[in-house]
Design a protein around this motif. Structure first.
Motif, PDB file in Angstrom:
ATOM      1  N   SER A   1     -69.231 113.667 -41.872  1.00  0.00           N
ATOM      2  CA  SER A   1     -67.897 113.269 -42.321  1.00  0.00           C
ATOM      3  C   SER A   1     -67.044 112.644 -41.224  1.00  0.00           C
ATOM      4  N   ASN A   2     -67.324 112.953 -39.950  1.00  0.00           N
ATOM      5  CA  ASN A   2     -66.387 112.541 -38.907  1.00  0.00           C
ATOM      6  C   ASN A   2     -67.096 112.466 -37.556  1.00  0.00           C
ATOM      7  N   LEU A   3     -67.612 111.312 -37.221  1.00  0.00           N
ATOM      8  CA  LEU A   3     -68.331 111.162 -35.955  1.00  0.00           C
ATOM      9  C   LEU A   3     -67.433 111.275 -34.721  1.00  0.00           C
ATOM     10  N   PRO A   4     -66.173 110.820 -34.770  1.00  0.00           N
ATOM     11  CA  PRO A   4     -65.303 111.090 -33.608  1.00  0.00           C
ATOM     12  C   PRO A   4     -65.141 112.592 -33.351  1.00  0.00           C
ATOM     13  N   LEU A   5     -65.054 113.382 -34.407  1.00  0.00           N
ATOM     14  CA  LEU A   5     -64.932 114.824 -34.245  1.00  0.00           C
ATOM     15  C   LEU A   5     -66.209 115.412 -33.649  1.00  0.00           C
ATOM     16  N   ALA A   6     -67.354 114.929 -34.095  1.00  0.00           N
ATOM     17  CA  ALA A   6     -68.627 115.384 -33.528  1.00  0.00           C
ATOM     18  C   ALA A   6     -68.722 115.010 -32.049  1.00  0.00           C
ATOM     19  N   THR A   7     -68.212 113.841 -31.692  1.00  0.00           N
ATOM     20  CA  THR A   7     -68.213 113.419 -30.284  1.00  0.00           C
ATOM     21  C   THR A   7     -67.309 114.313 -29.445  1.00  0.00           C
ATOM     22  N   LEU A   8     -66.140 114.627 -29.985  1.00  0.00           N
ATOM     23  CA  LEU A   8     -65.237 115.549 -29.294  1.00  0.00           C
ATOM     24  C   LEU A   8     -65.909 116.903 -29.092  1.00  0.00           C
ATOM     25  N   GLY A   9     -66.595 117.383 -30.117  1.00  0.00           N
ATOM     26  CA  GLY A   9     -67.296 118.656 -29.992  1.00  0.00           C
ATOM     27  C   GLY A   9     -68.339 118.630 -28.891  1.00  0.00           C
ATOM     28  N   THR A  10     -69.028 117.511 -28.754  1.00  0.00           N
ATOM     29  CA  THR A  10     -70.035 117.385 -27.692  1.00  0.00           C
ATOM     30  C   THR A  10     -69.394 117.423 -26.312  1.00  0.00           C
TER      31      THR A  10
END
Length: 463
Positions: A233-242
């Motif tokens: 749903s949200n690749l920027p959020l996944a990037t932030l999580g990484t």
């Protein structure tokens, strides 16, 4: 009065007695300083590892579909709380209290045994505050539980999942942890796992693998022999999580030195930080280059998991490698994970966030490669450690999952899975305005998959 400076300590030389008294006071001050610095390392490392819980949450929230975002957020904050309570009630003492070979005692943790009012005593418990050590160890068990939530996302029921977390954090993880970190039989065998490539990450990976096999894939993931992409749903959020996980890993590995009271400890922690950072960098770059070569276009999710694979790979031994060796270890770990992720789809093993390749496969690799840079480790002992943890975690996890499946059930109904965990179990939406504005309300079994039509990348790469 003349003063003599030696090693940073001021001694008065007005007389023999005064010199001895001053020397004793200086030694006491040095012990106090060491105690403070050791406790400080545990506390800072602990809250950095705790922040990794936010990283896992953001990574998983970004990689699940919008109809399951609130559900996965609830799983992550609840599992962290459950892990802390279970580790207090039974986990810590089972892992560390009186371990001779297999496990410690089934008892509630009690800080500073014998101290008045439970207060910590300088010089006792190895030169650090008991609570700082407990806190640092506790956040590690929460990490193992977080690995399971991402792999089984979008179809596992809320409370059966929590029931599994209770057993994992209170029993499964502490017992295997006692074998090495509690001074048990693997430690006596000279098995080496500095910060937990196997003790933490592979434990979570084996538990996740077992759960995914018993739970089965998401509806619509594999149809007519083909794999259908289910973009997050949200690749920027996944990037932030990484990025958050990358940051937290400095506490994960660095504070595993377990001391900061000497110059050599400070040098070791610094070296661990550098190697941890560069292993992640090597992993990210290796995944970037490999996905470009294989699929003509770079896959962001594979690069994110490449960085995480590098971090997991270096965790078993972040101290002895050179910086160059750390880059290579991270890169090889990422290459292995990048190749394994699409293979899971070929065997119809649905791992939503790629947790099994990253934490299990890279964890095994990182553990087995330790003797390459650490001459005190042996390949035989490393292999035995990996196999022993698998032989413990897989059967125990399978028993728990099967019991839950046969009693309360572990999977959402077909209707609940189609509408999503947010609506089915929480009665809300993470993105109410957005979800109502996309085709099918984001509720289709492969919502948004048309955007990937004709892609040359592996359909399982949106891990």
């Amino acid at each position: 009065m003349r003063q003599l400076r030696k090693a940073g300590i001021v001694f008065a030389t007005t007389g023999t007695g005064a010199l001895i008294a001053s020397s004793a006071a200086a030694q006491e001050a040095a012990v106090d300083t060491q105690y403070i610095l050791n406790s400080f390392l545990f506390l800072v490392g602990g809250f950095l590892v705790m922040f990794m819980a936010a990283g896992f949450c953001m990574l998983e929230a970004g990689l699940v579909r919008s109809k399951n975002v609130a559900d996965i957020c609830l799983k992550n904050i609840a599992l962290y709380a459950i892990a802390g309570i279970m580790y207090y009630l039974v986990g810590y003492d089972l892992m560390y209290d009186g371990v001779e070979k297999w496990f410690g005692t089934f008892s509630i943790w009690n800080a500073a045994q014998g101290a008045p009012g439970g207060a910590d005593i300088v010089g006792e418990a190895g030169g650090y505050a008991d609570h700082s050590d407990w806190f640092f160890q506790m956040v590690f068990v929460a990490t193992a539980a977080s690995i399971v939530s991402g792999a089984m996302a979008e179809r596992v029921k809320l409370f059966p999942f929590f029931a599994f977390v209770v057993i994992l954090t209170g029993l499964i993880y502490p017992i295997s942890g006692a074998w090495k970190w509690g001074g048990g039989w693997l430690d006596q065998l000279n098995f080496q796992d500095f910060a937990g490539s196997t003790i933490v990450h592979s434990v979570g990976g084996w538990a996740a693998l077992t759960g995914c096999l018993i739970l089965g894939p998401r509806l619509g993931k594999y149809v007519d022999g083909k794999t259908r992409p289910m973009p997050g749903s949200n690749l920027p959020l996944a990037t932030l999580g990484t990025f958050i996980l990358w940051l937290g890993w400095f506490g994960f590995n660095g504070a595993s030195q377990l001391a900061l009271g000497t110059v050599s400890d400070a040098v070791a922690v610094s070296r661990i930080f550098a190697n941890t950072n560069m292993a992640a960098a090597g992993g990210a770059v290796a995944a970037l280059i490999l996905t470009k070569a294989l699929y003509k276009k770079v896959d962001l999710t594979l690069v994110l998991n490449g960085a995480l694979a590098g971090l997991v790979s270096i965790t078993a031994e972040p101290l002895t490698p050179s910086v160059g060796a750390a880059i290579l270890i991270g890169a090889v770990g990422a290459i292995i994970v990048t190749l394994v992720i699409p293979l899971l789809d070929k065997v119809k093993l649905d791992d939503v966030v790629g947790a099994i390749p990253v934490h299990l496969v890279a964890g095994i690799f990182g553990t087995l490669v330790v003797p390459v840079t650490n001459p005190d480790a042996g390949f035989g002992a490393q292999a035995i450690g990996v196999l022993a943890v698998a032989a413990w975690v897989v059967p125990t996890s399978a028993i728990v999952w099967f019991v839950l499946k046969l009693t309360v059930g572990i999977r959402l109904s077909e209707e609940e899975e189609l509408i999503g965990g947010d609506a089915a179990e929480l009665g809300l939406e993470a993105y109410p305005e957005f979800v109502d504005g996309v085709p099918d309300g984001g509720r289709g079994v492969a919502a948004g998959s048309s955007a990937y039509a004709g892609s040359t990348q592996p359909v399982g790469s949106t891990v």
